[in-house]
Design an enzyme around this catalytic site. Structure first.
Site, PDB file in Angstrom:
ATOM      1  N   SER A  70       0.831  -1.201   0.000  1.00 27.14           N
ATOM      2  CA  SER A  70       0.000   0.000   0.000  1.00 27.14           C
ATOM      3  C   SER A  70       0.872   1.259   0.000  1.00 27.14           C
ATOM      4  CB  SER A  70      -0.965  -0.052   1.192  1.00 27.14           C
ATOM      5  OG  SER A  70      -1.976   0.921   1.065  1.00 27.14           O
TER       6      SER A  70
ATOM      7  N   ASP B  59     -10.179  -4.295  -4.349  1.00 25.98           N
ATOM      8  CA  ASP B  59      -9.533  -3.410  -3.373  1.00 25.98           C
ATOM      9  C   ASP B  59     -10.312  -2.096  -3.274  1.00 25.98           C
ATOM     10  OD1 ASP B  59      -7.799  -1.673  -1.977  1.00 25.98           O
ATOM     11  OD2 ASP B  59      -6.020  -2.673  -2.750  1.00 25.98           O
TER      12      ASP B  59
ATOM     13  N   HIS C 229      -8.137  -5.225   0.083  1.00 22.20           N
ATOM     14  CA  HIS C 229      -6.846  -4.571   0.360  1.00 22.20           C
ATOM     15  C   HIS C 229      -6.122  -5.408   1.401  1.00 22.20           C
ATOM     16  CE1 HIS C 229      -4.213  -1.131  -0.018  1.00 22.20           C
ATOM     17  NE2 HIS C 229      -4.166  -0.950   1.286  1.00 22.20           N
TER      18      HIS C 229
END
Length: 226
Positions: free
Chosen positions: A120, A174, A205
């Site tokens: 991320s 996501d 995610h």
């Protein structure tokens, strides 16, 4: 950049005198402990001894979370990917990552035996750092992430950067970093000459078992190639 403060880290060595290092950057609001449990799932018996280094990002106020201070590699002012990254924060984090890479070199692990990984927000910093490397790393791993500051980084990409193997993976569902954003980033990086091993998974995610297995295959290939 040379005097960037050295971040606190969590470290795991898989054997004595590690010949390789994996520097792994966590996501927003997590810390260096977040991915430490992945080590036994990922590591294979035929691999060389590795040192996993999991730094803690600095604590800073994050605009999209009402300015609440948390561990973050940069401020996030907008959910729109094009405006999401605070450039000064990305630059400072890249400098801190470079300081950790230099420490690994001082400990006997050169850039050619170091993998830089991130999830991320950590993956965005991984890509930003990788694009500016004058000396190539052994590989880059960017999970559930996107290319920050794409126009600027396209101008700053070094001649050596595209020689770094790049593993990218993304969840098709996501809600935090939309799949389309990750896919567009991969296409932009391919356009700059990067050879990308791209993987998509039916997940949100997060990280899944199949992804860890695919990443293990890719890492094994890096060790074998060296």
């Amino acid at each position: 950049m040379d005097n960037a403060e050295l971040l606190e880290t969590v470290e795991h060595e898989t054997g004595p005198s590690p010949a390789w290092s994996v520097l792994w950057l966590h996501g927003l609001g997590a810390d260096g402990n977040d991915f430490a449990p992945i080590v036994p799932e990922l590591v294979r018996p035929d691999w060389p001894a590795l040192r996993f280094v999991f730094p803690h990002a600095p604590v800073r106020p994050v605009t999209i979370n009402n300015g609440v201070p948390m561990r973050a590699w940069y401020d996030i002012r907008d959910m729109n990917l094009a405006q999401r990254a605070d450039e000064g924060g990305v630059d400072a984090s890249v400098a801190q990552v470079e300081a950790l890479i230099a420490r690994e070199a001082a400990r006997g692990v050169p850039a050619s035996r170091l993998l830089l990984a991130g999830f991320s927000q950590g993956g965005a910093v991984t890509l930003a750092a990788g694009m500016r490397r004058e000396t190539p790393l052994a590989g880059l791993i960017a999970l559930s992430t996107y290319l920050p500051m794409p126009e600027r980084l396209a101008r700053e990409v070094t001649a050596a950067a595209p020689s770094q193997p790049l593993f990218m993976a993304h969840g098709q569902f996501d809600p935090v970093v939309p799949y389309a954003g990750g896919d567009a980033s991969a296409r932009a990086l391919r356009g700059l000459g990067f050879d990308i091993d791209w993987h998509a998974y039916p997940m949100a995610h997060q990280v899944c078992g199949e992804e860890i297995r695919d990443l293990g295959d890719w890492m094994g290939a890096r060790f074998a190639a060296a």
